[in-house]
Write a protein that holds these residues in place. Sequence first.
Motif, PDB file in Angstrom:
ATOM      1  N   GLU A 186       0.801  -1.220   0.000  1.00 15.68           N
ATOM      2  CA  GLU A 186       0.000   0.000   0.000  1.00 15.68           C
ATOM      3  C   GLU A 186       0.836   1.273   0.000  1.00 15.68           C
ATOM      4  O   GLU A 186       0.314   2.369  -0.068  1.00 15.68           O
ATOM      5  CB  GLU A 186      -0.918   0.009   1.249  1.00 15.68           C
ATOM      6  CG  GLU A 186      -1.890  -1.167   1.311  1.00 15.68           C
ATOM      7  CD  GLU A 186      -2.739  -1.270   0.047  1.00 15.68           C
ATOM      8  OE1 GLU A 186      -3.285  -0.243  -0.392  1.00 15.68           O
ATOM      9  OE2 GLU A 186      -2.833  -2.380  -0.514  1.00 15.68           O
ATOM     10  N   GLU A 187       2.144   1.117   0.105  1.00 11.88           N
ATOM     11  CA  GLU A 187       2.994   2.294   0.191  1.00 11.88           C
ATOM     12  C   GLU A 187       4.015   2.310  -0.927  1.00 11.88           C
ATOM     13  O   GLU A 187       4.511   1.276  -1.376  1.00 11.88           O
ATOM     14  CB  GLU A 187       3.755   2.294   1.531  1.00 11.88           C
ATOM     15  CG  GLU A 187       2.918   2.732   2.703  1.00 11.88           C
ATOM     16  CD  GLU A 187       3.757   2.798   3.968  1.00 11.88           C
ATOM     17  OE1 GLU A 187       4.728   2.025   4.080  1.00 11.88           O
ATOM     18  OE2 GLU A 187       3.435   3.623   4.835  1.00 11.88           O
ATOM     19  N   LEU A 188       4.313   3.530  -1.346  1.00 12.02           N
ATOM     20  CA  LEU A 188       5.322   3.726  -2.374  1.00 12.02           C
ATOM     21  C   LEU A 188       6.562   4.314  -1.690  1.00 12.02           C
ATOM     22  O   LEU A 188       6.476   5.342  -1.021  1.00 12.02           O
ATOM     23  CB  LEU A 188       4.770   4.718  -3.398  1.00 12.02           C
ATOM     24  CG  LEU A 188       5.330   4.698  -4.801  1.00 12.02           C
ATOM     25  CD1 LEU A 188       5.179   3.310  -5.395  1.00 12.02           C
ATOM     26  CD2 LEU A 188       4.596   5.726  -5.638  1.00 12.02           C
ATOM     27  N   ASP A 189       7.689   3.652  -1.840  1.00  8.91           N
ATOM     28  CA  ASP A 189       8.914   4.110  -1.192  1.00  8.91           C
ATOM     29  C   ASP A 189       9.643   5.090  -2.120  1.00  8.91           C
ATOM     30  O   ASP A 189      10.367   4.696  -3.030  1.00  8.91           O
ATOM     31  CB  ASP A 189       9.800   2.905  -0.864  1.00  8.91           C
ATOM     32  CG  ASP A 189      10.979   3.297   0.021  1.00  8.91           C
ATOM     33  OD1 ASP A 189      11.289   4.505   0.097  1.00  8.91           O
ATOM     34  OD2 ASP A 189      11.577   2.396   0.625  1.00  8.91           O
ATOM     35  N   ILE A 190       9.387   6.379  -1.893  1.00 11.48           N
ATOM     36  CA  ILE A 190       9.959   7.417  -2.753  1.00 11.48           C
ATOM     37  C   ILE A 190      11.484   7.467  -2.610  1.00 11.48           C
ATOM     38  O   ILE A 190      12.217   7.629  -3.583  1.00 11.48           O
ATOM     39  CB  ILE A 190       9.368   8.800  -2.385  1.00 11.48           C
ATOM     40  CG1 ILE A 190       7.841   8.769  -2.500  1.00 11.48           C
ATOM     41  CG2 ILE A 190       9.961   9.889  -3.282  1.00 11.48           C
ATOM     42  CD1 ILE A 190       7.318   8.526  -3.886  1.00 11.48           C
ATOM     43  N   THR A 191      11.958   7.294  -1.393  1.00  9.99           N
ATOM     44  CA  THR A 191      13.401   7.316  -1.170  1.00  9.99           C
ATOM     45  C   THR A 191      14.101   6.261  -2.028  1.00  9.99           C
ATOM     46  O   THR A 191      15.148   6.514  -2.614  1.00  9.99           O
ATOM     47  CB  THR A 191      13.714   7.062   0.322  1.00  9.99           C
ATOM     48  OG1 THR A 191      12.978   8.010   1.094  1.00  9.99           O
ATOM     49  CG2 THR A 191      15.189   7.216   0.603  1.00  9.99           C
ATOM     50  N   GLU A 192      13.490   5.101  -2.110  1.00  8.84           N
ATOM     51  CA  GLU A 192      14.088   4.020  -2.892  1.00  8.84           C
ATOM     52  C   GLU A 192      14.128   4.368  -4.387  1.00  8.84           C
ATOM     53  O   GLU A 192      15.096   4.064  -5.081  1.00  8.84           O
ATOM     54  CB  GLU A 192      13.289   2.727  -2.650  1.00  8.84           C
ATOM     55  CG  GLU A 192      13.975   1.459  -3.106  1.00  8.84           C
ATOM     56  CD  GLU A 192      15.391   1.318  -2.567  1.00  8.84           C
ATOM     57  OE1 GLU A 192      15.631   1.678  -1.393  1.00  8.84           O
ATOM     58  OE2 GLU A 192      16.258   0.870  -3.332  1.00  8.84           O
ATOM     59  N   ILE A 193      13.075   5.028  -4.855  1.00  4.19           N
ATOM     60  CA  ILE A 193      13.055   5.452  -6.262  1.00  4.19           C
ATOM     61  C   ILE A 193      14.178   6.452  -6.526  1.00  4.19           C
ATOM     62  O   ILE A 193      14.901   6.351  -7.517  1.00  4.19           O
ATOM     63  CB  ILE A 193      11.672   6.061  -6.613  1.00  4.19           C
ATOM     64  CG1 ILE A 193      10.603   4.960  -6.585  1.00  4.19           C
ATOM     65  CG2 ILE A 193      11.711   6.756  -7.972  1.00  4.19           C
ATOM     66  CD1 ILE A 193       9.183   5.473  -6.737  1.00  4.19           C
ATOM     67  N   LEU A 194      14.349   7.411  -5.606  1.00  4.52           N
ATOM     68  CA  LEU A 194      15.420   8.399  -5.771  1.00  4.52           C
ATOM     69  C   LEU A 194      16.777   7.715  -5.741  1.00  4.52           C
ATOM     70  O   LEU A 194      17.658   7.997  -6.556  1.00  4.52           O
ATOM     71  CB  LEU A 194      15.336   9.465  -4.669  1.00  4.52           C
ATOM     72  CG  LEU A 194      14.052  10.295  -4.622  1.00  4.52           C
ATOM     73  CD1 LEU A 194      14.121  11.304  -3.490  1.00  4.52           C
ATOM     74  CD2 LEU A 194      13.803  11.011  -5.944  1.00  4.52           C
ATOM     75  N   ARG A 195      16.936   6.789  -4.794  1.00  5.47           N
ATOM     76  CA  ARG A 195      18.209   6.092  -4.660  1.00  5.47           C
ATOM     77  C   ARG A 195      18.575   5.357  -5.953  1.00  5.47           C
ATOM     78  O   ARG A 195      19.686   5.436  -6.452  1.00  5.47           O
ATOM     79  CB  ARG A 195      18.126   5.105  -3.491  1.00  5.47           C
ATOM     80  CG  ARG A 195      19.444   4.432  -3.140  1.00  5.47           C
ATOM     81  CD  ARG A 195      19.215   3.127  -2.400  1.00  5.47           C
ATOM     82  NE  ARG A 195      18.253   3.242  -1.325  1.00  5.47           N
ATOM     83  CZ  ARG A 195      18.559   3.655  -0.083  1.00  5.47           C
ATOM     84  NH1 ARG A 195      19.794   3.973   0.207  1.00  5.47           N
ATOM     85  NH2 ARG A 195      17.634   3.730   0.834  1.00  5.47           N
TER      86      ARG A 195
END
Length: 181
Positions: free
Chosen positions: A115-124
């Motif tokens: 249910e959650e999108l990990d924005i930090t991981e996308i940036l990383r």
Amino acid sequence: MKVNIGDIDADGISLDMAEDIEGLNVSSPADGSGTDVFLTSPVDAHLVIKKSDSDIFVTGNLDADAKMRCARCLAEFKSHIHSDINLVLLKAVKEEEKEKELHEEDLDVSYYAGEELDITEILREHILLELPIQPLCKPLCRGLCPKCGADLNKEKCSCPEEVHTDSRLMKLKEFKAEKAD
Ligand SMILES: [Zn+2]
Ligand SMILES: [Zn+2]
């Protein structure tokens, strides 16, 4: 930073963020003493996140300052990382059929679950893609003398010229290998 997927409404959401990203710094395993790539600023990101059915579209860009170690002369130098983000995230179950549909489009395709999108991981992930395989302080860095270790950007050493010719030849080969990629 995480975004609750249920919060992404029809208009989408805009994110302007400055985030310290940990675990991104890449150290040189060879000598253990130095840092090859080290972020010196928070990651400044501007993103728009939209949702269509179960597909999530993330567009925008990121910027960060970095410090890198030159692969040739070993000097540290400042650099800047910029990445444009144009990503579609598909719900994990539908991957195969979607992959075909989106084949022609110029989008990065990835998958999400939960249910959650990990924005930090996308940036990383986007920052890692921007990192040079061989950081150079300048394109024509002369590097170190392979025999005495002198920094050939700053000084001439007294080693026989063929020592340097050999290293220049090596660089030419590297250059050609890079171009062939
Ligand atoms: Zn250099
Ligand atoms: Zn030398």
